[in-house]
Scaffold this motif. Structure first.
Motif, PDB file in Angstrom:
ATOM      1  N   HIS A   4      56.659 -17.170  -4.541  1.00 36.78           N
ATOM      2  CA  HIS A   4      57.884 -16.866  -3.814  1.00 36.78           C
ATOM      3  C   HIS A   4      57.507 -16.066  -2.577  1.00 36.78           C
ATOM      4  CE1 HIS A   4      60.631 -17.865  -7.124  1.00 36.78           C
ATOM      5  NE2 HIS A   4      59.558 -17.633  -7.822  1.00 36.78           N
ATOM      6  N   GLY A   5      58.285 -16.227  -1.503  1.00 33.75           N
ATOM      7  CA  GLY A   5      58.060 -15.408  -0.322  1.00 33.75           C
ATOM      8  C   GLY A   5      58.330 -13.954  -0.676  1.00 33.75           C
ATOM      9  N   ARG A   6      57.500 -13.068  -0.235  1.00 26.32           N
ATOM     10  CA  ARG A   6      57.712 -11.664  -0.551  1.00 26.32           C
ATOM     11  C   ARG A   6      58.485 -11.009   0.588  1.00 26.32           C
ATOM     12  NH1 ARG A   6      58.877 -10.408  -3.812  1.00 26.32           N
ATOM     13  NH2 ARG A   6      58.482  -8.246  -3.375  1.00 26.32           N
ATOM     14  N   THR A   7      59.731 -10.819   0.403  1.00 26.23           N
ATOM     15  CA  THR A   7      60.519 -10.213   1.465  1.00 26.23           C
ATOM     16  C   THR A   7      61.316  -9.026   0.943  1.00 26.23           C
ATOM     17  OG1 THR A   7      62.177 -11.870   1.038  1.00 26.23           O
ATOM     18  CG2 THR A   7      60.758 -12.257   2.936  1.00 26.23           C
ATOM     19  N   THR A 333      70.638 -16.183 -19.482  1.00 32.39           N
ATOM     20  CA  THR A 333      70.677 -17.051 -18.302  1.00 32.39           C
ATOM     21  C   THR A 333      70.049 -16.308 -17.130  1.00 32.39           C
ATOM     22  OG1 THR A 333      72.892 -16.280 -17.656  1.00 32.39           O
ATOM     23  CG2 THR A 333      72.761 -18.231 -19.085  1.00 32.39           C
ATOM     24  N   TRP A 334      69.336 -17.086 -16.279  1.00 34.13           N
ATOM     25  CA  TRP A 334      68.590 -16.436 -15.192  1.00 34.13           C
ATOM     26  C   TRP A 334      69.476 -16.313 -13.945  1.00 34.13           C
ATOM     27  CZ3 TRP A 334      65.117 -13.196 -15.948  1.00 34.13           C
ATOM     28  CH2 TRP A 334      64.286 -12.751 -14.911  1.00 34.13           C
ATOM     29  N   GLY A 335      70.631 -15.732 -14.148  1.00 33.35           N
ATOM     30  CA  GLY A 335      71.586 -15.565 -13.068  1.00 33.35           C
ATOM     31  C   GLY A 335      72.981 -15.728 -13.631  1.00 33.35           C
TER      32      GLY A 335
HETATM   33  O1  G3I Z   1      66.653  -9.974  -1.268  1.00 34.21           O
HETATM   34  C1  G3I Z   1      66.083 -10.699  -0.207  1.00 34.21           C
HETATM   35  C2  G3I Z   1      67.157 -11.214   0.667  1.00 34.21           C
HETATM   36  O2  G3I Z   1      67.829 -10.136   1.216  1.00 34.21           O
HETATM   37  C3  G3I Z   1      66.533 -12.089   1.726  1.00 34.21           C
HETATM   38  O3  G3I Z   1      67.558 -12.688   2.481  1.00 34.21           O
HETATM   39  C4  G3I Z   1      65.671 -13.184   1.084  1.00 34.21           C
HETATM   40  C5  G3I Z   1      64.944 -14.005   2.125  1.00 34.21           C
HETATM   41  O4  G3I Z   1      63.914 -14.750   1.529  1.00 34.21           O
HETATM   42  O5  G3I Z   1      64.715 -12.574   0.241  1.00 34.21           O
HETATM   43  C6  G3I Z   1      65.310 -11.851  -0.806  1.00 34.21           C
HETATM   44  O6  G3I Z   1      64.381 -11.350  -1.764  1.00 34.21           O
HETATM   45  C7  G3I Z   1      63.936 -12.305  -2.668  1.00 34.21           C
HETATM   46  C8  G3I Z   1      64.446 -12.004  -4.049  1.00 34.21           C
HETATM   47  O7  G3I Z   1      63.925 -12.927  -4.964  1.00 34.21           O
HETATM   48  C9  G3I Z   1      65.987 -12.105  -4.089  1.00 34.21           C
HETATM   49  O8  G3I Z   1      66.474 -11.773  -5.306  1.00 34.21           O
HETATM   50  C10 G3I Z   1      62.430 -12.321  -2.638  1.00 34.21           C
HETATM   51  O9  G3I Z   1      61.996 -12.756  -1.369  1.00 34.21           O
HETATM   52  C11 G3I Z   1      61.903 -13.266  -3.679  1.00 34.21           C
HETATM   53  O10 G3I Z   1      60.505 -13.132  -3.785  1.00 34.21           O
HETATM   54  C12 G3I Z   1      62.512 -12.950  -5.030  1.00 34.21           C
HETATM   55  O11 G3I Z   1      62.148 -14.002  -5.864  1.00 34.21           O
HETATM   56  C13 G3I Z   1      62.299 -13.795  -7.257  1.00 34.21           C
HETATM   57  C14 G3I Z   1      61.006 -14.224  -7.923  1.00 34.21           C
HETATM   58  O12 G3I Z   1      61.123 -14.247  -9.316  1.00 34.21           O
HETATM   59  C15 G3I Z   1      59.855 -13.275  -7.548  1.00 34.21           C
HETATM   60  O13 G3I Z   1      60.150 -11.970  -7.963  1.00 34.21           O
HETATM   61  C16 G3I Z   1      63.457 -14.639  -7.735  1.00 34.21           C
HETATM   62  O14 G3I Z   1      64.683 -14.093  -7.241  1.00 34.21           O
HETATM   63  C17 G3I Z   1      63.483 -14.635  -9.258  1.00 34.21           C
HETATM   64  O15 G3I Z   1      64.497 -15.512  -9.705  1.00 34.21           O
HETATM   65  C18 G3I Z   1      62.143 -15.108  -9.768  1.00 34.21           C
HETATM   66  O16 G3I Z   1      62.183 -15.061 -11.169  1.00 34.21           O
HETATM   67  C19 G3I Z   1      61.119 -15.708 -11.859  1.00 34.21           C
HETATM   68  C20 G3I Z   1      60.851 -14.897 -13.114  1.00 34.21           C
HETATM   69  O17 G3I Z   1      60.569 -13.560 -12.758  1.00 34.21           O
HETATM   70  C21 G3I Z   1      59.712 -15.501 -13.912  1.00 34.21           C
HETATM   71  N1  G3I Z   1      59.991 -16.888 -14.216  1.00 34.21           N
HETATM   72  C22 G3I Z   1      60.327 -17.747 -13.081  1.00 34.21           C
HETATM   73  C23 G3I Z   1      61.496 -17.147 -12.309  1.00 34.21           C
HETATM   74  C24 G3I Z   1      61.893 -18.053 -11.162  1.00 34.21           C
HETATM   75  O18 G3I Z   1      60.827 -18.236 -10.287  1.00 34.21           O
END
Ligand code: G3I
Length: 388
Positions: A4-7, A333-335
């Motif tokens: 995932h993009g780290r933002t 649920t994941w959301g």
């Molecule tokens: O909050 C900012 C938002 O303000 C901005 O507009 C956006 C732009 O990209 O970024 C947002 O942050 C993101 C955040 O999720 C939002 O909730 C982060 O970049 C992004 O890295 C983060 O991703 C999360 C990811 O794990 C990494 O932590 C996903 O929401 C989350 O659903 C996902 O969850 C994972 C589980 O932990 C493990 N299993 C798979 C699952 C889905 O990939």
């Protein structure tokens, strides 16, 4: 699951500006907002309908939902749905290493604490996700060498488990430890923890968590374990081998989390194969949790009615198989709502036609979808679990 993009800094900025404008403060800090039902109350999705938590509880199943501090802060209706439908909350991003210990020894609990407080005020349990994961990992952790890693790992796990000790129903101690490949016969994923500490990093993590918070149920959490494909069969075998090894060594693992991101692209579901795997896990004395249920709808029709119907069918088939096994004691649920959902934030997962994804039980206007009805029906049809 996939990078995932780290933002996170941007997310913090959004939250901070929300707080500054007063938008977030009423809900997120304090979370005593009048928009939320009173503590312990269970308002209904539709008049006369019981909450999902109530339907699940009748069968001895704990029902939870993952939320993020950002979602809760920006969308009061989402928070209201979560506290009326769920009996447990999971912070969706706030307890990952990059969020909770962004710099060595600097712990940032504020966002996760707000979600823990939201749950506490409404009588919900708390689930911790996750102590060790190869994603959402700060660069300084990945760069830690084998001499320094034991102390880094110890400080991380001890500090977090101590902070929430006695308040957490279960902890995902290690997330996504399996990734079979040609270079390792045990199927373990090559992560900075494996590379520096060897396979004992897993038991080390469980032992540290158990010492610090003996009340929490400690789990391994994993994806791609249920489908009828050679790849997932290989992953099931690697997971069973790992669980066998941990149980034999008396490592304090008590449950396996199966994520449950339902995605037609990942192969067909044979209920018997899925159920046999759950029974194999149960035969080791472990419980099974479905921890991240949602529907990745990238291959489903564009038409919303057809898409929602197919998503509901997929979830009902999946849950019917899983819940037939009494070892399955939790569904999360994941959301909550399609508004600001994680799938659309992930370029590898979202639809290619540009339409918004619809992975969750409530739509982006916070109305219940056929997916919610499917989950409710699966709880209604599930057999009652014997008392643990
Ligand atoms: O909050 C900012 C938002 O303000 C901005 O507009 C956006 C732009 O990209 O970024 C947002 O942050 C993101 C955040 O999720 C939002 O909730 C982060 O970049 C992004 O890295 C983060 O991703 C999360 C990811 O794990 C990494 O932590 C996903 O929401 C989350 O659903 C996902 O969850 C994972 C589980 O932990 C493990 N299993 C798979 C699952 C889905 O990939």
């Amino acid at each position: 699951m996939i990078p995932h993009g780290r933002t996170a800094p941007h997310r913090r900025a959004v939250l901070a500006s929300g707080l500054a404008s007063g938008l977030v403060s009423g809900l997120v800090s304090g979370l005593a907002c009048a928009m939320l039902p009173a503590a312990g109350s269970r308002a209904q999705a539709e008049p006369g309908a019981p909450s999902l938590a109530a339907l699940a509880a009748k069968k001895g199943i704990l029902f939870g939902m993952a939320v993020t501090a950002e979602q809760v802060g920006l969308m009061p209706p989402l928070a209201a749905i979560a506290v009326r439908e769920a009996a447990l909350l999971v912070p969706g991003v706030e307890l990952k290493w990059s969020e909770v210990e962004p710099e060595p020894g600097r712990f940032a609990f504020a966002d996760a604490d707000r979600l823990a407080e939201l749950g506490r005020r409404h009588g919900l349990a708390l689930r911790g996700h996750t102590l060790l994961w190869h994603e959402a990992l700060p660069a300084w952790v990945a760069a830690t060498n084998r001499d320094a890693m034991p102390a880094v790992l110890r400080r991380h796990i001890r500090e977090i488990c101590r902070h929430y000790a006695g308040r957490v129903q279960s902890w995902d101690v290690v997330n996504e430890a399996i990734q079979p490949g040609p270079d390792r016969s045990d199927g373990l994923r090559r992560t900075p923890f494996l590379e520096t500490l060897g396979d004992s990093y897993i038991e080390r993590a469980f032992d540290l968590a158990a010492e610090t918070d003996p009340a929490a149920i400690l789990t391994l959490n994993e994806y791609d374990l249920e489908r009828d494909t050679p790849w997932q069969a290989q992953r099931r075998q690697a997971m069973l081998n790992l669980l066998n090894r941990l149980v034999r060594r008396k490592v304090p693992v008590r449950a396996l989390g199966i994520q449950g991101h339902l995605d037609a692209r990942r192969g067909p579901l044979d209920p018997e194969i899925f159920r046999r795997f759950i029974r194999d896990v149960a035969s080791l004395g472990l419980e099974v949790y479905i921890t991240e249920l949602d529907v990745i709808d990238r291959d489903l029709p564009a038409d919303i009615a057809r898409r929602d119907a197919e998503a509901a069918r997929a979830a009902q088939a999946y849950l019917t198989a899983a819940l037939a096994e009494p070892a399955v004691r939790m569904v999360v649920t994941w959301g909550v709502s399609d508004a600001r959902n994680w799938v659309d934030g992930n370029p590898d997962m979202r639809r290619t036609d540009g339409l918004p994804s619809r992975p969750h039980l409530y739509d982006d206007a916070f109305r219940p979808k056929p997916l919610r009805a499917a989950v409710a029906d699966a709880f209604r049809a599930a057999p009652v679990r014997p008392a643990p």
